[in-house]
Write an enzyme that holds these catalytic residues in place. Structure first.
Site, PDB file in Angstrom:
ATOM      1  N   SER B 176       0.638  -1.185   0.022  1.00  0.00           N
ATOM      2  CA  SER B 176      -0.059  -0.049  -0.016  1.00  0.00           C
ATOM      3  C   SER B 176       0.947   1.243  -0.087  1.00  0.00           C
ATOM      4  O   SER B 176       1.663   1.312  -0.827  1.00  0.00           O
ATOM      5  CB  SER B 176      -1.116  -0.124   0.898  1.00  0.00           C
ATOM      6  OG  SER B 176      -2.006   0.835   1.060  1.00  0.00           O
ATOM      7  N   ARG B 246     -11.636   6.529   9.824  1.00  0.00           N
ATOM      8  CA  ARG B 246     -11.190   4.959   9.920  1.00  0.00           C
ATOM      9  C   ARG B 246     -12.183   4.170   9.182  1.00  0.00           C
ATOM     10  O   ARG B 246     -11.844   3.139   8.492  1.00  0.00           O
ATOM     11  CB  ARG B 246     -10.738   4.729  11.100  1.00  0.00           C
ATOM     12  CG  ARG B 246     -10.283   3.432  11.315  1.00  0.00           C
ATOM     13  CD  ARG B 246      -8.954   2.899  10.685  1.00  0.00           C
ATOM     14  NE  ARG B 246      -8.363   1.790  10.905  1.00  0.00           N
ATOM     15  CZ  ARG B 246      -7.416   1.188  10.367  1.00  0.00           C
ATOM     16  NH1 ARG B 246      -6.772   1.922   9.430  1.00  0.00           N
ATOM     17  NH2 ARG B 246      -6.992  -0.087  10.807  1.00  0.00           N
ATOM     18  N   ASP B 342      -8.371  -6.658  -4.714  1.00  0.00           N
ATOM     19  CA  ASP B 342      -8.132  -5.359  -4.121  1.00  0.00           C
ATOM     20  C   ASP B 342      -8.393  -4.183  -5.070  1.00  0.00           C
ATOM     21  O   ASP B 342      -8.134  -4.274  -6.364  1.00  0.00           O
ATOM     22  CB  ASP B 342      -6.572  -5.310  -4.017  1.00  0.00           C
ATOM     23  CG  ASP B 342      -5.883  -3.947  -3.451  1.00  0.00           C
ATOM     24  OD1 ASP B 342      -6.817  -2.987  -3.364  1.00  0.00           O
ATOM     25  OD2 ASP B 342      -4.750  -3.938  -3.173  1.00  0.00           O
ATOM     26  N   HIS B 375      -7.805  -5.333  -0.438  1.00  0.00           N
ATOM     27  CA  HIS B 375      -6.557  -4.769   0.081  1.00  0.00           C
ATOM     28  C   HIS B 375      -5.791  -5.082   1.013  1.00  0.00           C
ATOM     29  O   HIS B 375      -4.856  -5.395   1.099  1.00  0.00           O
ATOM     30  CB  HIS B 375      -6.855  -3.107   0.049  1.00  0.00           C
ATOM     31  CG  HIS B 375      -5.530  -2.421  -0.037  1.00  0.00           C
ATOM     32  ND1 HIS B 375      -4.529  -2.480  -0.759  1.00  0.00           N
ATOM     33  CD2 HIS B 375      -5.190  -1.555   1.015  1.00  0.00           C
ATOM     34  CE1 HIS B 375      -3.500  -1.649  -0.608  1.00  0.00           C
ATOM     35  NE2 HIS B 375      -4.062  -1.191   0.487  1.00  0.00           N
ATOM     36  N   ASP B 376      -6.508  -5.700   2.236  1.00  0.00           N
ATOM     37  CA  ASP B 376      -5.845  -6.174   3.387  1.00  0.00           C
ATOM     38  C   ASP B 376      -5.140  -7.270   3.350  1.00  0.00           C
ATOM     39  O   ASP B 376      -4.581  -7.742   4.171  1.00  0.00           O
ATOM     40  CB  ASP B 376      -7.120  -6.238   4.453  1.00  0.00           C
ATOM     41  CG  ASP B 376      -6.951  -4.899   5.328  1.00  0.00           C
ATOM     42  OD1 ASP B 376      -6.316  -4.305   5.192  1.00  0.00           O
ATOM     43  OD2 ASP B 376      -7.876  -5.029   6.186  1.00  0.00           O
TER      44      ASP B 376
END
Lengths: 208, 412
Positions: B176, B246, B342, B375-376
């Site tokens: 990232s 967040r 992602d 993405h994680d």
């Protein structure tokens, strides 16, 4: 079925490897799990790169320390600069590309030499299947049914040589292969090869 | 470099889990790692034109630097990550964000490699950032802190690597925003990077990603407790705004498939709808939890600055040309990795990097890992990621003359 030559490399890949000068820069397009690149690196000190479409192939190749990108001949060859490689190899993949002509041109743009092998659609068994059963040939080396085959641009050895002529490509070396991937020098590259070779293997260049 | 920082270049001893107060970190005392002051004589020339110095950098190391100083791996953390790669987080006590990859015999084998990870410039875990005191005013910087870029973060990291006496890093790796730093390293200091692993990243931040960052920033700056960035002197914290930021960002780190698998439309501790605005759904409850725990460990102004740095990142534009120009003549061995699900940093972004590297005939591997975790995925237990990293690092180690790992699979 392909057989293995000494050193664990498939017989047809060993014939390709024999065409590559030691210490050269090689791009193997459709490199699978990278066995040819690994062999070339180990035995011929080649600076090798690979392109492979299948995730499993790329992962296996990178996991053994090879430089391989996920991609394919149609989309990725155009991104390389002129003369980046001494040899660009396309082993049994030409028939699966969308634009074989563009791919061949790109190979000889980015490489001084191209090494191409493909299944020969002119083989007598293919011809007889079509002639006597009236159905699309499914043979030992062409195992897919028409509706599921990735092979969308079949050609015969003669077709290929005609295209090379049209594109101004010089055939430096040609080898007819049997069903096991072994060389059959007696077939030559004329009508005998077009009828009896299961595969054709060519070393190409473009002069000027 | 007079400061070879010998004290920090030694074996890493696993430390007992210690929970410390954030005030310990902002006071410059970092009980779990190292801090170093850089740029006192020669300030950092920031992209915005400001000279910043001295700056404090907080960092962690694992493993031992070899005699040739050739086995160092710089790990670059993501937006809300930090230097605690494999240590329990000093505030939350949670395991390090890549702890499953770091250790003897693991992917980042501490028996063979010397790992360095520093908190980025502008961060809030010990490296100089907006929460720190501006020496000129004696007050916290807040939004008077100069706007920083990914390039600035990398300049500071390079100073740290200088101070550690390392000329060339064996590898620079990160996911990232960490991947952006990897690419920036390769463009700014190509000869100092033997191999590079940019993961789930891009050579420029997309319009969509800038848009998501803006939502987060708006949430923070419209919180009345933000006080124009000066919440420190009002003894306040814009915790609601930061939590919303967040929550919004966290959605972008996941995928529809992952959210569905984890929560579906399941209700949280109730049989039916509340017909109100409680957290009826598990997914709501989860996001609220993500938001509320995040504010304990992260500074709102840092969030503004670091997201801004990501927005400004555009490697091709920085070098006014095509992306390939950023990599011309580079000898670095690359392994570019993306994840199929992602959508924040989709595979197409990684492929653009790969094509730019192809255009300069760079040595590059590229793997798109099939995963539905979004993405994680780069932070999660993905065996294929671990196998790819291990294989690539082993291949690079062989070319660098470093010992290869014994186990072909690496991992755990």
């Amino acid at each position: 079925m392909m057989t293995l030559a000494n050193g664990g490399l498939r017989v047809d890949l060993k014939l390709i490897a024999d065409m590559v000068e030691p210490g050269s820069r090689v791009l193997d397009v459709g490199c699978g799990d990278g066995s040819l690149l690994a062999w070339l690196g180990k035995h011929k000190n080649v600076d090798g790169r690979g392109v492979e479409i299948s995730m499993a192939g790329v992962a296996a190749a990178v996991a053994q320390g090879l430089s391989v990108i996920q991609g394919d001949a149609d989309t990725d060859l155009s991104t390389y600069p002129v003369g980046a490689f001494d040899y660009v190899i396309l082993s049994q993949t030409l028939q699966a590309t969308y634009e074989p002509k563009t791919v061949l041109n790109d190979m000889l743009r980015i490489g001084r030499h191209a090494i191409v092998s493909f299944p020969n659609f002119g083989h007598w068994r293919v011809r007889s299947k079509l002639l006597f059963t009236g159905r699309m040939p499914v043979t030992g080396s062409l195992t897919y049914q028409w509706y599921e085959t990735p092979n969308i641009h079949f050609c015969t050895i003669r077709d290929f040589l005609v295209l090379c002529g049209e594109l101004g490509i010089t055939v430096e070396k040609s080898i007819a292969l049997d069903r096991y991937g072994g060389a059959v020098p007696s077939f030559g590259t004329g009508w005998l090869a077009n009828l009896f070779a299961e595969q054709g293997l060519f070393l190409l260049s473009r002069r000027g | 470099m007079t400061n070879r920082c010998g004290a920090s270049v030694k074996g890493h001893n696993p430390k007992p889990m210690t929970v410390v107060e954030p005030s310990d970190l902002s006071s410059g005392r970092n009980p779990l790692g190292h801090t170093i002051e850089l740029g006192r004589e020669r300030p950092i020339q920031l992209d915005c034109g400001v000279e910043l110095g001295p700056v404090t950098v907080a960092y962690q190391t694992y493993g031992t630097l070899n005699a040739d100083r050739s086995n160092a791996i710089l790990i670059c953390h993501a937006l809300t990550g930090d230097q605690y790669v494999a240590d329990p987080h000093p505030i939350t006590g949670k395991p390090g964000w890549w702890s499953q990859l770091v250790g003897p015999g693991r992917v980042f084998d501490t028996d063979r490699y010397f790992l360095v990870c520093s908190n980025v410039l502008g961060g809030c875990m010990g490296t100089t950032g907006p929460r720190d005191i501006n020496p000129a005013t004696g007050k916290p910087w807040g939004v008077t802190f100069p706007v920083i870029t990914i390039g600035d973060m990398v300049q500071v990291q390079a100073r740290l690597i200088d101070a550690l006496g390392i000329d060339q890093l064996f590898c620079v790796v990160g996911g990232s925003m960490g991947g952006m730093q990897v690419l920036e390293w390769c463009a700014s200091f190509p000869e100092r990077v033997f191999s590079a692993i940019p993961i789930a990243t891009a050579a420029r931040h997309s319009a969509q990603n800038i848009a998501f960052n803006e939502v987060g920033r708006q949430a923070i700056t419209t919180d009345p407790d933000w006080f124009g960035g000066d919440y420190a002197s009002h003894d306040a914290k814009p915790v609601r705004g930061l939590a919303v930021a967040r929550m919004a960002a966290h959605i972008t780190y996941l995928s529809e498939a992952a959210l569905h698998r984890k929560f579906g439309r399941n209700l949280q501790g109730r049989q039916g709808f509340s017909y109100g605005f409680e957290a009826d759904f598990q997914v709501e409850s989860y996001l609220r939890h993500q938001g509320s725990t995040f504010v304990e460990r992260f500074d709102a102004n840092s969030y503004l600055y670091i997201t801004r740095a990501m927005d400004y990142f555009d490697l091709a534009a920085e070098r006014d040309g095509g992306l390939a120009d950023a990599f011309k003549g580079i000898k670095t061995r690359f392994c570019v990795i993306s994840f199929s699900s992602d959508w924040l940093f989709p595979t197409s972004e990684s492929r653009a990097v790969v094509h730019a590297l192809n255009a300069v005939a760079a040595n590059v591997s590229f793997v798109e890992i099939t995963s539905d975790k979004g993405h994680d995925a780069f932070l999660l237990d993905e065996p294929e990621l671990h196998a790819t990293l291990t294989g690539f690092l082993n291949g690079a180690a062989e070319h660098r003359g470093l010992p290869r790992g014994n186990k072909p699979e690496g991992g755990r």
